[in-house]
Enzyme design. Structure first.
Site, PDB file in Angstrom:
ATOM      1  N   GLY A  74       0.826  -1.213   0.000  1.00 37.03           N
ATOM      2  CA  GLY A  74       0.000   0.000   0.000  1.00 37.03           C
ATOM      3  C   GLY A  74       0.856   1.257   0.000  1.00 37.03           C
ATOM      4  O   GLY A  74       0.653   2.158   0.802  1.00 37.03           O
ATOM      5  N   SER A  79       1.205   3.443  -2.548  1.00 37.37           N
ATOM      6  CA  SER A  79       0.844   4.409  -3.595  1.00 37.37           C
ATOM      7  C   SER A  79       0.300   5.727  -3.051  1.00 37.37           C
ATOM      8  O   SER A  79       0.370   6.754  -3.717  1.00 37.37           O
ATOM      9  CB  SER A  79      -0.202   3.786  -4.527  1.00 37.37           C
ATOM     10  OG  SER A  79      -1.279   3.253  -3.778  1.00 37.37           O
ATOM     11  N   ARG A  80      -0.260   5.681  -1.846  1.00 33.66           N
ATOM     12  CA  ARG A  80      -0.916   6.889  -1.303  1.00 33.66           C
ATOM     13  C   ARG A  80      -0.666   6.973   0.207  1.00 33.66           C
ATOM     14  O   ARG A  80      -0.223   6.020   0.825  1.00 33.66           O
ATOM     15  CB  ARG A  80      -2.426   6.827  -1.539  1.00 33.66           C
ATOM     16  CG  ARG A  80      -2.820   6.860  -2.986  1.00 33.66           C
ATOM     17  CD  ARG A  80      -4.331   6.884  -3.169  1.00 33.66           C
ATOM     18  NE  ARG A  80      -4.940   5.606  -2.910  1.00 33.66           N
ATOM     19  CZ  ARG A  80      -5.840   5.362  -1.969  1.00 33.66           C
ATOM     20  NH1 ARG A  80      -6.248   6.348  -1.179  1.00 33.66           N
ATOM     21  NH2 ARG A  80      -6.363   4.163  -1.802  1.00 33.66           N
ATOM     22  N   ASN A 130       1.594  -2.252   5.402  1.00 33.97           N
ATOM     23  CA  ASN A 130       0.861  -1.001   5.585  1.00 33.97           C
ATOM     24  C   ASN A 130      -0.517  -0.987   4.929  1.00 33.97           C
ATOM     25  O   ASN A 130      -1.396  -0.237   5.347  1.00 33.97           O
ATOM     26  CB  ASN A 130       1.723   0.148   5.034  1.00 33.97           C
ATOM     27  CG  ASN A 130       0.939   1.426   4.886  1.00 33.97           C
ATOM     28  OD1 ASN A 130       0.700   2.142   5.847  1.00 33.97           O
ATOM     29  ND2 ASN A 130       0.486   1.727   3.660  1.00 33.97           N
ATOM     30  N   SER A 167      -3.157   0.353  14.551  1.00 37.00           N
ATOM     31  CA  SER A 167      -3.897   1.607  14.784  1.00 37.00           C
ATOM     32  C   SER A 167      -4.197   1.702  16.271  1.00 37.00           C
ATOM     33  O   SER A 167      -4.333   0.660  16.939  1.00 37.00           O
ATOM     34  CB  SER A 167      -5.221   1.579  14.011  1.00 37.00           C
ATOM     35  OG  SER A 167      -6.074   2.619  14.464  1.00 37.00           O
ATOM     36  N   TYR A 180     -12.555  -3.330  11.836  1.00 30.46           N
ATOM     37  CA  TYR A 180     -11.251  -2.653  11.750  1.00 30.46           C
ATOM     38  C   TYR A 180     -10.456  -2.853  13.050  1.00 30.46           C
ATOM     39  O   TYR A 180      -9.271  -3.205  13.023  1.00 30.46           O
ATOM     40  CB  TYR A 180     -11.494  -1.169  11.484  1.00 30.46           C
ATOM     41  CG  TYR A 180     -10.250  -0.350  11.247  1.00 30.46           C
ATOM     42  CD1 TYR A 180      -9.579  -0.403  10.022  1.00 30.46           C
ATOM     43  CD2 TYR A 180      -9.749   0.511  12.226  1.00 30.46           C
ATOM     44  CE1 TYR A 180      -8.447   0.361   9.789  1.00 30.46           C
ATOM     45  CE2 TYR A 180      -8.615   1.280  12.011  1.00 30.46           C
ATOM     46  CZ  TYR A 180      -7.968   1.209  10.791  1.00 30.46           C
ATOM     47  OH  TYR A 180      -6.846   1.971  10.558  1.00 30.46           O
ATOM     48  N   ALA A 194     -10.755  -5.193  15.304  1.00 35.67           N
ATOM     49  CA  ALA A 194     -10.334  -6.594  15.445  1.00 35.67           C
ATOM     50  C   ALA A 194      -9.132  -6.874  14.549  1.00 35.67           C
ATOM     51  O   ALA A 194      -8.174  -7.548  14.955  1.00 35.67           O
ATOM     52  CB  ALA A 194     -11.489  -7.530  15.095  1.00 35.67           C
ATOM     53  N   LYS A 216      -6.868  -4.730  13.545  1.00 30.75           N
ATOM     54  CA  LYS A 216      -5.681  -4.005  14.022  1.00 30.75           C
ATOM     55  C   LYS A 216      -5.140  -4.592  15.324  1.00 30.75           C
ATOM     56  O   LYS A 216      -3.930  -4.604  15.553  1.00 30.75           O
ATOM     57  CB  LYS A 216      -6.000  -2.514  14.172  1.00 30.75           C
ATOM     58  CG  LYS A 216      -6.312  -1.817  12.841  1.00 30.75           C
ATOM     59  CD  LYS A 216      -5.124  -1.883  11.899  1.00 30.75           C
ATOM     60  CE  LYS A 216      -5.383  -1.267  10.551  1.00 30.75           C
ATOM     61  NZ  LYS A 216      -4.220  -1.335   9.657  1.00 30.75           N
ATOM     62  N   ILE A 251      -4.421  10.447  11.326  1.00 28.50           N
ATOM     63  CA  ILE A 251      -3.430  10.943  10.364  1.00 28.50           C
ATOM     64  C   ILE A 251      -4.184  11.429   9.114  1.00 28.50           C
ATOM     65  O   ILE A 251      -5.089  10.744   8.624  1.00 28.50           O
ATOM     66  CB  ILE A 251      -2.445   9.822   9.939  1.00 28.50           C
ATOM     67  CG1 ILE A 251      -1.855   9.086  11.158  1.00 28.50           C
ATOM     68  CG2 ILE A 251      -1.335  10.369   9.041  1.00 28.50           C
ATOM     69  CD1 ILE A 251      -0.993   9.902  12.081  1.00 28.50           C
TER      70      ILE A 251
HETATM   71  P1  NAP Z   1      -5.018   5.320   2.325  1.00 29.79           P
HETATM   72  O1  NAP Z   1      -4.602   6.731   2.137  1.00 29.79           O
HETATM   73  O2  NAP Z   1      -6.421   4.914   2.071  1.00 29.79           O
HETATM   74  O3  NAP Z   1      -4.019   4.386   1.480  1.00 29.79           O
HETATM   75  C1  NAP Z   1      -4.182   2.998   1.520  1.00 29.79           C
HETATM   76  C2  NAP Z   1      -3.082   2.322   0.756  1.00 29.79           C
HETATM   77  O4  NAP Z   1      -3.279   0.892   0.876  1.00 29.79           O
HETATM   78  C3  NAP Z   1      -3.110   2.636  -0.730  1.00 29.79           C
HETATM   79  O5  NAP Z   1      -1.792   2.607  -1.214  1.00 29.79           O
HETATM   80  C4  NAP Z   1      -3.923   1.479  -1.297  1.00 29.79           C
HETATM   81  O6  NAP Z   1      -3.655   1.172  -2.658  1.00 29.79           O
HETATM   82  C5  NAP Z   1      -3.429   0.349  -0.423  1.00 29.79           C
HETATM   83  N1  NAP Z   1      -4.378  -0.760  -0.395  1.00 29.79           N
HETATM   84  C6  NAP Z   1      -5.659  -0.766   0.052  1.00 29.79           C
HETATM   85  N2  NAP Z   1      -6.207  -1.981  -0.121  1.00 29.79           N
HETATM   86  C7  NAP Z   1      -5.241  -2.763  -0.686  1.00 29.79           C
HETATM   87  C8  NAP Z   1      -5.182  -4.098  -1.126  1.00 29.79           C
HETATM   88  N3  NAP Z   1      -6.227  -4.923  -1.017  1.00 29.79           N
HETATM   89  N4  NAP Z   1      -4.032  -4.544  -1.660  1.00 29.79           N
HETATM   90  C9  NAP Z   1      -2.955  -3.741  -1.808  1.00 29.79           C
HETATM   91  N5  NAP Z   1      -2.949  -2.465  -1.420  1.00 29.79           N
HETATM   92  C10 NAP Z   1      -4.079  -1.977  -0.859  1.00 29.79           C
HETATM   93  O7  NAP Z   1      -4.744   4.838   3.843  1.00 29.79           O
HETATM   94  P2  NAP Z   1      -3.727   5.431   4.935  1.00 29.79           P
HETATM   95  O8  NAP Z   1      -4.482   6.375   5.794  1.00 29.79           O
HETATM   96  O9  NAP Z   1      -2.458   5.834   4.313  1.00 29.79           O
HETATM   97  O10 NAP Z   1      -3.520   4.115   5.826  1.00 29.79           O
HETATM   98  C11 NAP Z   1      -2.377   3.285   5.701  1.00 29.79           C
HETATM   99  C12 NAP Z   1      -2.385   2.295   6.867  1.00 29.79           C
HETATM  100  O11 NAP Z   1      -2.351   3.009   8.101  1.00 29.79           O
HETATM  101  C13 NAP Z   1      -3.632   1.412   6.915  1.00 29.79           C
HETATM  102  O12 NAP Z   1      -3.299   0.115   7.319  1.00 29.79           O
HETATM  103  C14 NAP Z   1      -4.480   2.095   7.971  1.00 29.79           C
HETATM  104  O13 NAP Z   1      -5.374   1.203   8.600  1.00 29.79           O
HETATM  105  C15 NAP Z   1      -3.402   2.592   8.923  1.00 29.79           C
HETATM  106  N6  NAP Z   1      -3.858   3.691   9.782  1.00 29.79           N
HETATM  107  C16 NAP Z   1      -4.249   4.876   9.236  1.00 29.79           C
HETATM  108  C17 NAP Z   1      -4.679   5.896  10.082  1.00 29.79           C
HETATM  109  C18 NAP Z   1      -5.110   7.245   9.574  1.00 29.79           C
HETATM  110  O14 NAP Z   1      -5.576   8.055  10.386  1.00 29.79           O
HETATM  111  N7  NAP Z   1      -5.003   7.551   8.299  1.00 29.79           N
HETATM  112  C19 NAP Z   1      -4.716   5.677  11.461  1.00 29.79           C
HETATM  113  C20 NAP Z   1      -4.321   4.461  11.970  1.00 29.79           C
HETATM  114  C21 NAP Z   1      -3.881   3.467  11.116  1.00 29.79           C
HETATM  115  P3  NAP Z   1      -4.514   1.883  -3.852  1.00 29.79           P
HETATM  116  O15 NAP Z   1      -3.974   3.276  -3.948  1.00 29.79           O
HETATM  117  O16 NAP Z   1      -4.260   1.083  -5.052  1.00 29.79           O
HETATM  118  O17 NAP Z   1      -5.937   1.855  -3.407  1.00 29.79           O
END
Ligand code: NAP
Length: 252
Positions: free
Chosen positions: A17, A19-20, A95, A147, A160, A162, A164, A193
């Protein structure tokens, strides 16, 4: 042994993950610290190509793979290709993750399954594949993106939370299994975040989150990338099975 550095020159990292959002920031920072970086993504090929381009233009090495993280066979294929291309794998960052929020009464079986598969099964898939080269090298660092919701729980996020919490327990167990091979396994528990994932939240929820954060600001993807660099580097060589909260104090 003196103070260890955060230098990752000569290391190869794989970020699922990437890409973003948080994964992108992690990929860019790992590269700045000297690592060669492979990223995976589900569907954002243009965004993934952009991450690779940014790294290569800055003089680094990177590659992107379209690979749904729930696909076990694909995970093995990706890891084998990374090792073929770059000769080794030192750092794995699990990730990739999604949310599919709903109160339990309304939650569908599909919502439950897709979150557990994407967030938790993926960690099994990539860890299992990555430990082969790491065991051969007798060194490695696996970092799982949990998380604070996996620690505190949250209404509307049973699936979610469960997944994490499962990542944290998985990390502790794998840390015990692999410590004798000098492979460390740790988790990071981000708070709120700013990314596409949290973009979906309404204004009222956002205000609530901000006022519940002692440091008084939302976290940025780089806040998480900094913790990843620490756990990936020799600066954390005596840390395994740990969960580092990076949440502005939210879960104190
Ligand atoms: P995001 O901006 O939605 O980015 C998600 C990333 O995961 C993207 O690169 C996406 O790829 C990839 N992805 C999603 N489903 C996938 C799959 N089935 N196979 C391969 N890649 C997949 O999310 P984020 O906020 O950066 O979160 C990243 C991690 O941090 C996650 O595990 C999330 O639970 C954790 N987290 C985030 C927060 C927060 O506040 N943002 C807080 C706690 C934990 P595509 O671009 O191709 O969709």
């Amino acid at each position: 042994m003196g103070l260890q550095s955060f230098d990752l020159n000569g290391k190869v990292a794989l970020v699922t993950g990437g890409s973003r959002g948080i994964g992108k920031a992690i990929a860019l920072e790992l590269s700045k610290a000297g690592a060669t970086v492979a990223i995976t993504y589900a569907s954002s090929s243009a965004a993934a190509d952009e991450v690779v381009k940014t790294i290569v233009e800055a003089g680094g090495k990177a590659i992107a793979y379209q690979a749904n993280a729930i696909d076990f066979a694909k995970a093995t294929e990706v890891v084998e290709d990374v090792v073929k291309q770059f000769g080794q794998l030192d750092i794995l960052v699990n990730n990739a993750g999604i949310t599919q929020d709903n109160l339990i009464l309304r939650m569908t079986e599909e919502q439950w399954d897709s979150v557990i598969q994407t967030n938790l099964k993926s960690v099994f898939n990539y860890s299992k594949a990555a430990i082969r080269p790491m065991m051969r090298q007798r060194k490695g660092s696996i970092i799982n993106m949990s998380s604070i919701i996996g620690i505190t729980g949250n209404a509307g996020q049973t699936n979610y939370a469960a997944s994490k919490a499962g990542m944290i327990a998985f990390s502790k167990s794998l840390a015990k299994e692999l410590a004798s091979r000098n492979i460390r396994v740790n988790s990071i528990a981000p708070g709120y975040i700013t990314t596409d994932m949290t973009d979906k939240l309404d204004e009222k929820t956002l205000e609530g989150i901000k006022s519940a954060t002692p440091l008084g600001r939302p976290g940025e993807p780089d806040d998480i990338a900094n913790a990843v660099i620490f756990l990936a580097s020799d600066a954390s060589s005596f840390i395994t099975g740990e969960t580092i909260k990076v949440d502005g104090g939210m879960a104190i």
